[in-house]
Write a protein that holds these residues in place. Structure first.
Motif, short mmCIF file in Angstrom:
data_model
loop_
_atom_site.label_atom_id
_atom_site.label_comp_id
_atom_site.label_asym_id
_atom_site.label_seq_id
_atom_site.Cartn_x
_atom_site.Cartn_y
_atom_site.Cartn_z
N HIS A 1 0.76 -1.28 0.23
CA HIS A 1 -0.06 0.28 -0.23
C HIS A 1 1.05 1.36 -0.10
CE1 HIS A 1 -1.68 3.18 2.73
NE2 HIS A 1 -3.00 3.06 1.89
N ASP A 2 1.72 0.90 1.06
CA ASP A 2 2.95 2.20 0.73
C ASP A 2 3.56 2.95 -0.39
OD1 ASP A 2 1.82 2.57 3.62
OD2 ASP A 2 4.28 2.32 4.43
N ILE A 3 3.85 2.07 -0.81
CA ILE A 3 4.70 1.70 -1.80
C ILE A 3 3.76 2.56 -3.22
CG2 ILE A 3 4.67 -0.30 -3.58
CD1 ILE A 3 7.35 -0.57 -3.40
N ARG A 4 2.56 2.28 -3.16
CA ARG A 4 1.57 2.89 -4.21
C ARG A 4 1.52 4.45 -4.33
NH1 ARG A 4 -0.88 -0.54 -7.66
NH2 ARG A 4 -1.21 -2.83 -6.58
N HIS A 5 1.90 4.60 -2.51
CA HIS A 5 1.82 6.34 -1.91
C HIS A 5 3.57 6.59 -2.38
CE1 HIS A 5 -2.26 4.84 -1.51
NE2 HIS A 5 -2.83 5.47 -1.64
N ALA A 6 3.86 6.12 -2.38
CA ALA A 6 5.51 6.15 -2.47
C ALA A 6 5.90 8.00 -3.43
CB ALA A 6 6.91 5.95 -2.42
N ILE A 7 5.43 7.26 -4.26
CA ILE A 7 5.59 9.23 -5.52
C ILE A 7 4.84 10.06 -4.81
CG2 ILE A 7 5.39 9.65 -7.98
CD1 ILE A 7 5.75 7.17 -8.76
N MET A 8 3.42 9.91 -4.91
CA MET A 8 2.88 10.41 -4.30
C MET A 8 3.49 11.94 -2.85
SD MET A 8 -1.03 9.82 -4.72
CE MET A 8 -1.07 10.08 -3.07
N ARG A 9 3.78 11.10 -1.91
CA ARG A 9 4.51 11.56 -0.65
C ARG A 9 5.61 11.76 -0.65
NH1 ARG A 9 2.39 6.07 2.99
NH2 ARG A 9 0.29 6.75 3.15
N ASP A 10 6.20 11.49 -1.84
CA ASP A 10 7.38 12.32 -1.98
C ASP A 10 8.77 11.57 -1.36
OD1 ASP A 10 9.40 14.03 -3.71
OD2 ASP A 10 9.02 15.47 -1.72
#
Ligand code: C2E
Ligand code: MG
Ligand code: MG
Ligand code: MG
Length: 288
Positions: free
Chosen positions: A29-38
């Motif tokens: 889940h986190d990896i999918r959001h890693a880009i957005m979260r910078d």
């Protein structure tokens, strides 16, 4: 969840495994959001020519600084990103970031980007690369895509088609981690590689171990026969370097020259003026 009933049957699901799975799902889940979260960044590691002792390019290496877990190594999260499909988005991000970085350099050095087989099989990698090259204005001949050989063999026809289109764009293809796959020799003939990157496990102790030396000499002979340049990965010592140079290896990369780092640390290579006034101890070794 299936548990032991105390008589030793069906004990295939330990509580710790449950924790592990939750952990893993959370990370996916986190990896999918890693880009957005910078949380993603790119480290760069210089590659040097062994004839001229000059740095000619950099490999882009993905870094993930997780909000709560800190730095997670690519060996852990790349396979996970491949399994959950996030590698497509992440791979696109790396390509775009590395190409945009390379056009900022004063010197037109090469930029090597790792590409997962999932990207290669996705069907639109050549179009994506074309788009990124146009968007960033990077000269196609400056881009090299690194493909780990063991992963190619899943769908040869599809891989060949994608590689053909990429080559037609003017991009170069390197076989990464040579020697670690299952069918190195077949792949070398079947795929249009421009370079062989020999895995660091073959470089280790090459100057002190006769068997290791014999294997490397065979690799150089093979590469010469195929007219493919060889880059040695993971060179850590001067002894390894002098062996490679003596045997006619074309290029090197490794901690002996520099660890992967933010590009700002390599201004001596990327700027026009930095080159003459370098004080790098490793470059002095290389220049001998
Ligand atoms: P690789 O492409 O073979 O990259 C070389 C790895 O060796 C890097 O590990 C680098 O930090 C490490 N290395 C370089 N010099 C030395 C040395 O002298 N000694 C030792 N012991 N290691 C050295 P890293 O950065 O942890 O990356 C591991 C792997 O993760 C890469 O292997 C590559 O397969 C994959 N990877 C990294 N970034 C990306 C990416 O953006 N996309 C994809 N698909 N894979 C990536
Ligand atoms: Mg690589
Ligand atoms: Mg690799
Ligand atoms: Mg490698």
């Amino acid at each position: 969840e299936a548990k032991s009933d105390g008589r030793g049957v069906f004990r295939f699901f330990e509580p710790s495994m449950g924790a592990c799975l939750r952990n893993r799902r959370q990370l996916e889940h986190d990896i999918r959001h890693a880009i957005m979260r910078d949380e993603l960044s790119v480290a760069y590691q210089p590659q040097a020519d062994l004839q001229s002792s000059q740095v000619f390019g950099f490999e882009a290496l993905l870094r993930w600084n997780h909000a709560t877990r800190g730095h997670i190594p690519p060996a852990e999260f790349i396979p996970m990103a491949e399994e959950c499909g996030a590698i497509l988005q992440i791979g696109e991000w790396v390509l775009r970031t590395a190409c945009a970085e390379a056009v900022r350099w004063e010197r037109p050095l090469a930029i090597a980007v790792n590409v997962s087989v999932m990207q290669l099989h996705s069907g639109n990698l050549p179009e994506l690369v074309d788009e990124i090259l146009r968007e960033t204005g990077l000269e196609p001949s400056r881009l090299e895509l690194e493909i780990t050989e063991s992963t190619l063999i899943k769908d040869v026809g599809r891989a060949l088609e994608a590689l053909g289109k990429l080559k037609a764009l003017g991009v170069r293809i390197a076989m990464d981690d040579f020697g670690t796959g299952y069918s190195s020799l077949t792949n070398l003939r079947a795929f249009p590689f421009d370079k062989i990157k020999v895995d660091r496990s073959f470089i280790r102790s090459v100057h002190t171990n006769e068997e290791a030396a014999a294997i490397m000499r065979a690799v150089f002979g093979l590469a010469r026969g195929l007219r493919l340049p060889v880059l040695a990965e993971g060179v850590e010592t001067e002894g390894e370097l002098s062996f490679l140079r003596q045997e006619g290896c074309d290029a090197m990369q490794g901690y002996f020259l520099a660890h992967p780092a933010p590009i700002a640390e390599f201004e001596q290579y990327t700027s026009q003026t930095g080159i003459a006034a370098t004080h790098q101890k490793h470059e002095l070794h290389l220049l001998r």
